[in-house]
Design an enzyme around this catalytic site. Structure first.
Site, short mmCIF file in Angstrom:
data_model
loop_
_atom_site.label_atom_id
_atom_site.label_comp_id
_atom_site.label_asym_id
_atom_site.label_seq_id
_atom_site.Cartn_x
_atom_site.Cartn_y
_atom_site.Cartn_z
N ASN A 105 3.93 21.97 28.64
CA ASN A 105 2.89 20.94 28.69
C ASN A 105 3.48 19.57 29.01
OD1 ASN A 105 4.26 20.82 26.31
ND2 ASN A 105 2.48 20.19 25.09
N TYR A 106 4.73 19.52 29.38
CA TYR A 106 5.39 18.25 29.62
C TYR A 106 6.29 18.39 30.84
CZ TYR A 106 8.06 13.99 28.59
OH TYR A 106 8.66 12.76 28.66
N ALA A 129 5.96 37.61 22.72
CA ALA A 129 7.17 37.04 22.12
C ALA A 129 7.88 36.14 23.13
CB ALA A 129 8.10 38.16 21.69
N ARG A 162 13.38 -3.50 -7.34
CA ARG A 162 13.97 -2.33 -7.97
C ARG A 162 13.88 -1.07 -7.11
NH1 ARG A 162 10.72 -3.27 -13.53
NH2 ARG A 162 9.47 -4.56 -12.13
C1 UD1 Z 1 3.80 -5.41 -15.64
C2 UD1 Z 1 3.30 -6.08 -16.93
C3 UD1 Z 1 3.69 -5.21 -18.13
C4 UD1 Z 1 3.12 -3.80 -17.96
C5 UD1 Z 1 3.53 -3.19 -16.61
C6 UD1 Z 1 2.74 -1.92 -16.38
C7 UD1 Z 1 3.33 -8.51 -16.50
C8 UD1 Z 1 4.04 -9.77 -16.77
N1 UD1 Z 1 3.89 -7.39 -17.05
O1 UD1 Z 1 5.22 -5.39 -15.66
O2 UD1 Z 1 3.19 -5.75 -19.34
O3 UD1 Z 1 3.57 -2.98 -19.04
O4 UD1 Z 1 3.24 -4.09 -15.52
O5 UD1 Z 1 3.12 -1.26 -15.20
O6 UD1 Z 1 2.32 -8.50 -15.84
N2 UD1 Z 1 3.00 -8.81 -8.38
C9 UD1 Z 1 2.46 -9.77 -7.56
N3 UD1 Z 1 3.01 -11.02 -7.55
C10 UD1 Z 1 4.04 -11.37 -8.36
C11 UD1 Z 1 4.58 -10.39 -9.21
C12 UD1 Z 1 4.04 -9.11 -9.20
O7 UD1 Z 1 1.51 -9.51 -6.82
O8 UD1 Z 1 4.46 -12.54 -8.30
C13 UD1 Z 1 2.43 -7.43 -8.36
C14 UD1 Z 1 3.44 -6.35 -8.00
O9 UD1 Z 1 3.40 -6.09 -6.61
C15 UD1 Z 1 2.97 -5.15 -8.82
C16 UD1 Z 1 2.24 -5.78 -10.00
O10 UD1 Z 1 1.98 -7.13 -9.66
O11 UD1 Z 1 2.05 -4.35 -8.09
C17 UD1 Z 1 3.06 -5.70 -11.29
O12 UD1 Z 1 4.28 -6.42 -11.12
P1 UD1 Z 1 5.67 -5.85 -11.65
O13 UD1 Z 1 6.71 -6.83 -11.32
O14 UD1 Z 1 5.86 -4.45 -11.20
O15 UD1 Z 1 5.41 -5.90 -13.24
P2 UD1 Z 1 6.11 -5.04 -14.37
O16 UD1 Z 1 7.47 -5.58 -14.61
O17 UD1 Z 1 6.00 -3.59 -14.04
CA CA Z 2 5.39 -2.45 -12.21
#
Ligand code: UD1
Ligand code: CA
Length: 373
Positions: free
Chosen positions: A368-369, A362, A15
């Site tokens: 320097n280069y 002024a 996103r």
């Molecule tokens: C998530 C929560 C949601 C919460 C929101 C808060 C879940 C399923 N949902 O949604 O309930 O309200 O955060 O901000 O957890 N990530 C990984 N590996 C993956 C997927 C994600 O490491 O396979 C990491 C992402 O980099 C991120 C974090 O997990 O830092 C959250 O993932 P993201 O996809 O942003 O979750 P949300 O849709 O925001």
């Molecule tokens: Ca998130």
């Protein structure tokens, strides 16, 4: 209580629509991910394990090279539940509790995590962090049982996803290690996204008879950054807070909303920052100095009773002693000016050491280069 922290940062960040990993976008000059890493350090967690994606592995390792952390690679981004599972299966965690932080949720405070820890010390096996939102949003929603128990978290686009009066899920979770290690293996991906949701842990805990509850905090603490728009919202919150703290500490800001600060900017009481001044990282200003409008300052130390700008550019390595004046259209880089020195008009000073009470006339340019060195 001993706690290990797992920080999730492997998501694709689709996103954001940016070639850069989401968690390496910055707020006030600091990586999004560094906020969570520093929180893990602040609560003195025994170890911090950051889950990263294969494609971003090298840049993220490099960006966090100053911190003592462990890394785990999630090859396919199958969801937050899968990311935690990978960390738990790869690192033998011996602490009694595990804290899960999301790398895209920068403003959670030490004090809030401490409140979660207190709840766990009272005997709760799972403690989630929620907030009441004033606006319609797409966060996961808490489903509560009697006595502040949590029985489910419902993600957007799933059956039963409900209205704004439910508490929203911040994503942060504190859990008894033995129980999360057990339940994480059982998470399924039978949802509309075919993802392994960490949030399914809530209903699984309820089903297994584990005690689950939540702590509530302010919405501002739980801002999650998923898009450029949300990054800007987070930046604005940070700047507003920072400006307020400066004014409370005795800095004069006639037009605070036009000045921008870095996470590490230090300005002492009695300074005046006129409108439209920008601070990059690494700036410290001692008391009673005035920074006039349209100046851009980074990597610079400034002493007491100085006058800078308008339209001054101070670049990394600049060190100005007391009562120094740097005027309009003057650029300084990697140079020191001793007490009482002046460079008031149209000058470039680079790689230089200027003694006390010197006047740089002024239009003076330091060569320097020579084209090679
Ligand atoms: C998530 C929560 C949601 C919460 C929101 C808060 C879940 C399923 N949902 O949604 O309930 O309200 O955060 O901000 O957890 N990530 C990984 N590996 C993956 C997927 C994600 O490491 O396979 C990491 C992402 O980099 C991120 C974090 O997990 O830092 C959250 O993932 P993201 O996809 O942003 O979750 P949300 O849709 O925001
Ligand atoms: Ca998130």
């Amino acid at each position: 209580m001993t706690v290990s922290t797992i920080i999730l940062a492997a998501g694709k960040g689709t996103r954001m629509k940016s070639p850069k990993p989401k968690v390496l976008h910055k707020i006030a000059g600091k990586y999004l991910l560094s906020f969570s890493v520093e929180l893990a350090e602040a609560i003195e967690s025994k170890e911090a394990i950051v889950v990263i994606g294969k494609e971003n592995e090298l840049v993220i390792r490099e960006a966090l090279s100053d911190h003592k952390i462990k890394f785990c690679v999630q090859k396919n981004q199958l969801g937050t539940g899968d990311a935690v599972k990978i960390a738990l299966n790869n690192k033998k965690i011996k602490t009694k509790y595990i804290l899960v932080l999301y790398g895209d949720t920068p403003f959670i405070t030490n004090c809030t995590v401490k409140r979660m820890i207190k709840k766990a010390e009272k005997g709760f096996e799972f403690v989630f962090l929620g907030f009441q939102s004033q606006t319609k949003n797409s966060y996961g929603k808490f489903q509560l049982g009697p006595n502040k128990t949590l029985i489910n978290i419902i993600e957007k686009n799933e059956p039963g996803y409900a209205s704004s009066e439910c508490l929203s899920n911040s994503g942060i979770l504190l859990a008894r290690s033995s129980m999360i290690i057990n339940l994480i293996q059982k998470i399924k991906n039978d949802n509309s996204n075919k993802e392994y949701y960490l949030t399914d842990i809530a209903k699984m805990a309820a089903k297994h008879g584990y005690s689950s509850t939540y702590v509530q905090c302010e919405e501002d603490e739980c801002i999650g950054v998923n898009s450029q728009l949300e990054l800007t919202v987070a930046e604005k919150k940070f700047q507003d807070n920072f400006r307020e703290k400066l004014m409370i500490s005795g800095v004069t800001l006639p037009s605070p909303e036009t000045c921008f600060f870095s996470h590490d900017t230090v300005i002492k009481a009695g300074c005046v920052i006129e409108p439209n001044v920008i601070f990059g990282t690494g700036v410290t200003i001692q008391s009673s100095t005035i920074i006039r409008s349209y100046s851009y300052i980074e990597g610079t130390q400034i002493g007491k009773h100085c006058q800078i700008g308008p339209f001054a550019r101070l670049r990394p390595g600049t060190n100005l002693s007391e009562k120094v004046k740097v005027g309009n259209f003057v650029e300084v880089k990697n140079a020191s000016l001793a007490p009482g020195s002046k460079a008031n008009h149209l000058a470039y000073i680079g790689d230089a050491k200027i003694g006390a009470t010197t006047n740089i006339g002024a239009g003076t340019i330091f060569c320097n280069y020579d084209g090679k060195k």
